[in-house]
Motif scaffolding. Sequence first.
Motif, PDB file in Angstrom:
ATOM      1  N   PHE A 167       7.580  -9.531  27.603  1.00 18.14           N
ATOM      2  CA  PHE A 167       7.676 -10.676  28.386  1.00 18.14           C
ATOM      3  C   PHE A 167       6.454 -11.218  29.090  1.00 18.14           C
ATOM      4  CE2 PHE A 167      12.134  -9.722  27.323  1.00 18.14           C
ATOM      5  CZ  PHE A 167      12.468 -11.063  26.702  1.00 18.14           C
ATOM      6  N   ARG A 180       3.358 -10.815  28.584  1.00 25.39           N
ATOM      7  CA  ARG A 180       2.284 -11.128  27.692  1.00 25.39           C
ATOM      8  C   ARG A 180       2.606 -12.665  27.472  1.00 25.39           C
ATOM      9  NH1 ARG A 180      -2.912 -11.255  26.362  1.00 25.39           N
ATOM     10  NH2 ARG A 180      -2.931 -12.018  24.193  1.00 25.39           N
ATOM     11  N   VAL A 181       4.035 -12.967  27.146  1.00 31.38           N
ATOM     12  CA  VAL A 181       4.475 -14.275  26.908  1.00 31.38           C
ATOM     13  C   VAL A 181       4.185 -15.303  28.108  1.00 31.38           C
ATOM     14  CG1 VAL A 181       6.481 -15.731  26.239  1.00 31.38           C
ATOM     15  CG2 VAL A 181       5.949 -13.539  25.001  1.00 31.38           C
TER      16      VAL A 181
END
Length: 166
Positions: free
Chosen positions: A32, A34-35
């Motif tokens: 999450f 990274r997103v």
Amino acid sequence: MTAPVLVATSLDDQNLVRALEILVVVLIWLFFLRVIRAVWVEVRPPRPAPAPRAAPVPAESNGRRPGGRDRRLRLRVLEPDEARGKTFELPDEVTLGRAPGCGVRVDDAFTSSLHARLYRRDGTLWVEDLGSTNGTWVNAQRVVAPVKLGRGDLIQVGGTVFEVQR
């Protein structure tokens, strides 16, 4: 008479399961994060980059070959229709993208902030992709390494198509 079935789990098995649960939760959080970082990079306002300085042309050449032919190359917009015909003079090195500091600024949601770079090497014009999300295309082929350009070649960045002209 049937004997009751006992489920025996040792303390080591419980510790292993608990460690795996924690590992899965940590991996989900890293995913999450990274997103969120990827989204942030795409939606944040670009940092102002210094404008590229064009190298001065020697007075005796004025950008022309000895035979009088013009060596300067230009990019002419073919698509989208709103920008069709717009022309950009190409210095020795220029970047294409949405960032304000790009020499060729492309207002297109599918173009990265720093999308591609055009540069001259030994009098020849080259293009390279700068790790853009949607890629850079020359004559309908994706650029994976620097590509030599010639007059009439089509360069696509996002939804914008340019033609190399003299």
